[in-house]
Motif scaffolding. Structure first.
Motif, short mmCIF file in Angstrom:
data_model
loop_
_atom_site.label_atom_id
_atom_site.label_comp_id
_atom_site.label_asym_id
_atom_site.label_seq_id
_atom_site.Cartn_x
_atom_site.Cartn_y
_atom_site.Cartn_z
N MET A 1 0.84 -1.19 0.00
CA MET A 1 0.00 0.00 0.00
C MET A 1 0.88 1.25 0.00
O MET A 1 1.86 1.32 0.73
CB MET A 1 -0.92 -0.01 1.22
N ILE A 2 0.50 2.22 -0.83
CA ILE A 2 1.30 3.43 -1.01
C ILE A 2 0.69 4.57 -0.20
O ILE A 2 -0.52 4.78 -0.19
CB ILE A 2 1.37 3.81 -2.49
N ARG A 3 1.58 5.30 0.48
CA ARG A 3 1.20 6.52 1.17
C ARG A 3 2.26 7.57 0.89
O ARG A 3 3.44 7.26 0.80
CB ARG A 3 1.11 6.31 2.68
N THR A 4 1.82 8.81 0.80
CA THR A 4 2.80 9.90 0.77
C THR A 4 3.18 10.23 2.21
O THR A 4 2.45 9.91 3.17
CB THR A 4 2.23 11.15 0.09
N ARG A 5 4.32 10.86 2.35
CA ARG A 5 4.75 11.25 3.70
C ARG A 5 3.70 12.18 4.34
O ARG A 5 3.39 12.06 5.53
CB ARG A 5 6.11 11.94 3.63
N GLY A 6 3.13 13.08 3.51
CA GLY A 6 2.11 13.98 4.03
C GLY A 6 0.89 13.24 4.54
O GLY A 6 0.30 13.62 5.56
N THR B 1 8.76 8.58 13.84
CA THR B 1 8.33 7.18 13.65
C THR B 1 8.43 6.78 12.19
O THR B 1 8.87 5.67 11.86
CB THR B 1 6.89 7.01 14.15
N ILE B 2 8.02 7.68 11.31
CA ILE B 2 8.13 7.39 9.88
C ILE B 2 9.58 7.15 9.50
O ILE B 2 9.91 6.18 8.80
CB ILE B 2 7.55 8.56 9.05
N ASN B 3 10.48 8.02 9.97
CA ASN B 3 11.90 7.88 9.66
C ASN B 3 12.45 6.57 10.20
O ASN B 3 13.23 5.88 9.52
CB ASN B 3 12.69 9.06 10.23
N TYR B 4 12.08 6.21 11.44
CA TYR B 4 12.57 4.97 12.05
C TYR B 4 12.08 3.76 11.24
O TYR B 4 12.86 2.83 10.98
CB TYR B 4 12.09 4.87 13.49
N ARG B 5 10.80 3.76 10.86
CA ARG B 5 10.26 2.62 10.12
C ARG B 5 10.90 2.50 8.73
O ARG B 5 11.08 1.39 8.23
CB ARG B 5 8.74 2.75 10.00
N CYS B 6 11.25 3.63 8.14
CA CYS B 6 11.96 3.58 6.85
C CYS B 6 13.37 3.01 7.03
O CYS B 6 13.83 2.20 6.22
CB CYS B 6 12.03 4.97 6.24
N ARG B 7 14.06 3.42 8.11
CA ARG B 7 15.41 2.91 8.35
C ARG B 7 15.39 1.42 8.68
O ARG B 7 16.29 0.67 8.27
CB ARG B 7 16.07 3.67 9.51
N SER B 8 14.37 0.98 9.38
CA SER B 8 14.31 -0.43 9.80
C SER B 8 13.78 -1.35 8.70
O SER B 8 13.83 -2.57 8.84
CB SER B 8 13.43 -0.57 11.05
N THR C 1 7.27 9.41 -1.14
CA THR C 1 6.32 8.33 -1.43
C THR C 1 6.81 7.05 -0.78
O THR C 1 7.93 6.59 -1.04
CB THR C 1 6.19 8.13 -2.95
N ILE C 2 5.97 6.45 0.04
CA ILE C 2 6.38 5.34 0.91
C ILE C 2 5.45 4.15 0.71
O ILE C 2 4.23 4.32 0.60
CB ILE C 2 6.36 5.79 2.39
#
Length: 274
Positions: free
Chosen positions: A1-6, A17-24, A34-35
């Motif tokens: 599923m796609i979400r934008t950072r916004g 939290t977003i940054n941590y989940r991206c790093r992990s 776009t995540i």
């Protein structure tokens, strides 16, 4: 599923939290801002492109896959964006720059895609020749209008000459893969025959009425049992007595020696026409 950072921030997920989940690796950044919330699928990548670049329209091989014209998901996502747009892309994404008319845009899986006819037009030049041949033969006249393709050729689009040649050589009525290959090979030699054409009570693979020549492509699996063998002989005798020359090629020879078979058939037909 796609979400934008916004969108994630609007859902109340803190930036940390977003940054941590991206790093992990829980989240995967596909494009700037776009995540993907898990391992991305091909459709996820398509949605990511549109979320990142709202003016993008999925096109070429990607659109062909979404329309069902290609069986396998392309390795690279292709999309068309306006000429004025300039974007750096990752290796899995290729952007074409062209102004698309509104009537050239369709929708599949809630995604903007080029229409079926424009998709086939673009793929005629983008695919390998054998892949483009197969797409034209399988879908023109069934899912895409040949006349619509010709009308696109008059729109000044790149690839018009390739599409015109494809339509001249198309084998859209072939009953089998060997027949399709053989019909295209003859068309490249300027010889066009009637496919699956009746001669008296018989339906023949290819017929040239002007030279009274019939060509049959025999697959072993359909012509090896004794009753079929006897019926084929009676059929051939009736056609010969009716004044037709009957050339027969094994499907295996079409696959292995296509040019030799087509050269022979074309030479015979031209000689008999004279």
């Amino acid at each position: 599923m796609i979400r934008t950072r916004g969108e994630l921030l609007a859902e109340g997920i803190p930036a940390s939290t977003i940054n941590y989940r991206c790093r992990s690796g829980t989240y995967i950044r596909l494009l700037p801002g776009t995540i993907c919330l898990g391992p991305p699928t091909g459709l996820d990548r398509c949605h990511a492109v549109v979320a990142w670049q709202p003016s993008a329209v999925l096109s070429h091989r990607t659109a062909a896959w979404l329309h069902g014209f290609l069986p396998e998901e392309p390795v690279c996502v292709e999309a068309t964006i306006p000429k004025s747009a300039a974007r750096a892309t990752p290796p899995w994404l290729h952007l074409h720059r062209r102004q698309l008319r509104p009537d050239w845009i369709d929708e599949r899986y809630d995604l903007p895609v080029t229409t079926a006819v424009l998709t086939v037009f673009d793929c005629a030049s983008a695919l390998l020749e054998r892949e483009a041949d197969e797409m034209i033969d399988l879908h023109v006249g069934k899912h895409v209008s040949g006349q619509a393709l010709l009308e696109l050729c008059g729109s000044g689009l790149h690839g018009s000459n390739t599409v015109r040649r494809q339509l001249r050589e198309a084998a859209t009525h072939a009953a089998s893969e060997p027949e399709r290959l053989f019909a295209r090979a003859l068309a490249r030699r300027g010889v066009h025959l009637l496919p699956n054409h009746p001669v008296g009570p018989f339906v023949c693979d290819f017929v040239d009425e002007r030279s009274r020549t019939i060509i049959e492509i025999d697959g072993r699996e359909f012509h090896s049992d004794s009753s079929t063998f006897r019926r084929d002989r009676r059929r051939q005798n009736a056609l010969l007595l009716g004044g037709y020359l009957v050339l027969r090629y094994a499907a295996a020879d079409i696959y292995q020696s296509l040019d030799q078979c087509a050269d022979e058939a074309a030479a015979v037909i031209r000689e008999r026409r004279r």
